[in-house]
Write an enzyme that holds these catalytic residues in place. Sequence first.
Site, short mmCIF file in Angstrom:
data_model
loop_
_atom_site.label_atom_id
_atom_site.label_comp_id
_atom_site.label_asym_id
_atom_site.label_seq_id
_atom_site.Cartn_x
_atom_site.Cartn_y
_atom_site.Cartn_z
N PHE A 22 32.10 26.96 41.08
CA PHE A 22 31.79 27.95 40.04
C PHE A 22 33.04 28.17 39.22
O PHE A 22 34.03 28.72 39.71
CB PHE A 22 31.34 29.26 40.71
CG PHE A 22 30.87 30.34 39.78
CD1 PHE A 22 29.69 30.20 39.06
CD2 PHE A 22 31.60 31.52 39.65
CE1 PHE A 22 29.25 31.21 38.23
CE2 PHE A 22 31.16 32.53 38.81
CZ PHE A 22 29.99 32.37 38.10
N GLU A 60 39.85 32.05 34.33
CA GLU A 60 40.80 31.35 33.48
C GLU A 60 42.16 32.04 33.55
O GLU A 60 42.24 33.17 34.04
CB GLU A 60 40.30 31.33 32.03
CG GLU A 60 38.99 30.62 31.84
CD GLU A 60 38.52 30.61 30.38
OE1 GLU A 60 37.45 30.04 30.13
OE2 GLU A 60 39.24 31.17 29.52
N ALA A 114 41.48 35.20 31.85
CA ALA A 114 40.18 35.83 32.12
C ALA A 114 39.89 35.78 33.60
O ALA A 114 39.42 34.77 34.11
CB ALA A 114 39.07 35.15 31.34
N ILE A 116 39.84 27.71 41.20
CA ILE A 116 38.44 27.35 41.38
C ILE A 116 38.22 26.76 42.78
O ILE A 116 38.75 25.70 43.11
CB ILE A 116 37.99 26.35 40.29
CG1 ILE A 116 38.27 26.92 38.89
CG2 ILE A 116 36.52 26.02 40.46
CD1 ILE A 116 37.64 28.28 38.61
N GLY A 118 53.89 42.40 69.42
CA GLY A 118 54.65 41.20 69.08
C GLY A 118 53.80 39.95 69.14
O GLY A 118 53.97 39.03 68.33
N GLU A 125 35.67 37.26 43.82
CA GLU A 125 34.31 37.73 43.51
C GLU A 125 34.30 39.20 43.15
O GLU A 125 33.38 39.94 43.49
CB GLU A 125 33.35 37.38 44.64
CG GLU A 125 33.25 35.88 44.86
CD GLU A 125 31.97 35.41 45.49
OE1 GLU A 125 30.95 36.12 45.38
OE2 GLU A 125 31.99 34.34 46.10
N SER A 130 38.73 44.90 44.33
CA SER A 130 38.29 46.25 44.71
C SER A 130 38.27 47.19 43.52
O SER A 130 37.38 48.04 43.39
CB SER A 130 39.22 46.81 45.80
OG SER A 130 39.05 46.11 47.02
#
Length: 381
Positions: free
Chosen positions: A121, A125, A128, A155, A339, A362, A365
């Site tokens: 998907f 960019e 963007a 991507i 530890g 995706e 937050s």
Amino acid sequence: MHDPETLAQLLSAIRRFVNERLIPLEAKIAEDDAIPADAMAEMRALGLFGLSIPEAFGGLGLSMEDECRAMFEFCRCSPAFRSSFGTNVGIGSQGLVMFGDDAQKKRWLPGIASGEIVTSFALTEPEAGSDSASVRTKAERDGGEYVLTGAKCYITNANRASLFTVMARTDPNVKGGAGVSAFLVPSDLPGISIGKPEKKMGQQGAHICDVHFDQVRVPAGNRLGEEGQGFRIAMQVLDRGRLHISSVCVGVAERLIEESVRYAGERKQFGQPLASFQMIQAMLADSRTEANAARAMIVDAARKRDASESVTMEAACCKLFASEMVGRVADRAVQIFGGAGYVADHGIERFYRDVRLFRIYEGASEIQRLVIAREMMKRGA
């Protein structure tokens, strides 16, 4: 797949596969930054690449709720395993499932379901990311083709992909999402180049790369939906993807809780198991409570989506809460292991790094909070 017995068999098979095959491989894929070919073949054979693809095209056709339950089980192992087929199940295929025409579906969905085709998907960019409506990649109409020019970054699965869903601007005179369209772009078209996999904080074995489009000629028949619908397609795909990622977070949290409980019962301090100390008990209790809350939120939202209700706000709530939750669970796990949690032997520090990404991709937050508030104002509550 809605039959409870069939679903139970699938979930049981996934749990066995995770326990017997994938968990023992976690350290190796982190070191090699690659998932072994035989493990990939077994995931394809189990149907994992086609969980969300309709049965008519060779997939398992799971409902949203069933898909979430499958991820609760599968994601008790390293998130890199899920990433190998996650784009086929989610953002790399669902635009085609929801908006593709019959010819597009027949051409690509069977291969996506089998895992023969790996999808990717391409939205983000350099300029963007969270501002996803500001894509600059251009798609200029030239007769029966579009000519794509631009660059995408971060991507997922780009170096393995056979098919990209690319968001590109078809109308340079329209600002924002209204000028963006979606295209199905085979990776072997002339003019496409893939960058080297990025070195990352975590999730070794899952790869992200830059993708460059230099005068790539794409048939007009590969456009998804109408011109200007790309941003709408992306947002609907992301609504679904956010429920999927939320389920991933719960699966990882469950694994961390299991490891924490086991270690707290075995490790002794001051002559007693760690689990006998109230502060350790409090951390375990907080982790269990939050994981249960996330699971309940996700199942509720998934059922609403399966009933064709709008779940933009609910999906954002799930993504925000579950991704933040698993970060807190991972942090407590490191603290409980002490530890031992900071060194590589137990894998806790690896999960601590792996889960940090869930609060970013995706929809970060901060974006989820904006989506939630915007939907609240629309709904008046």
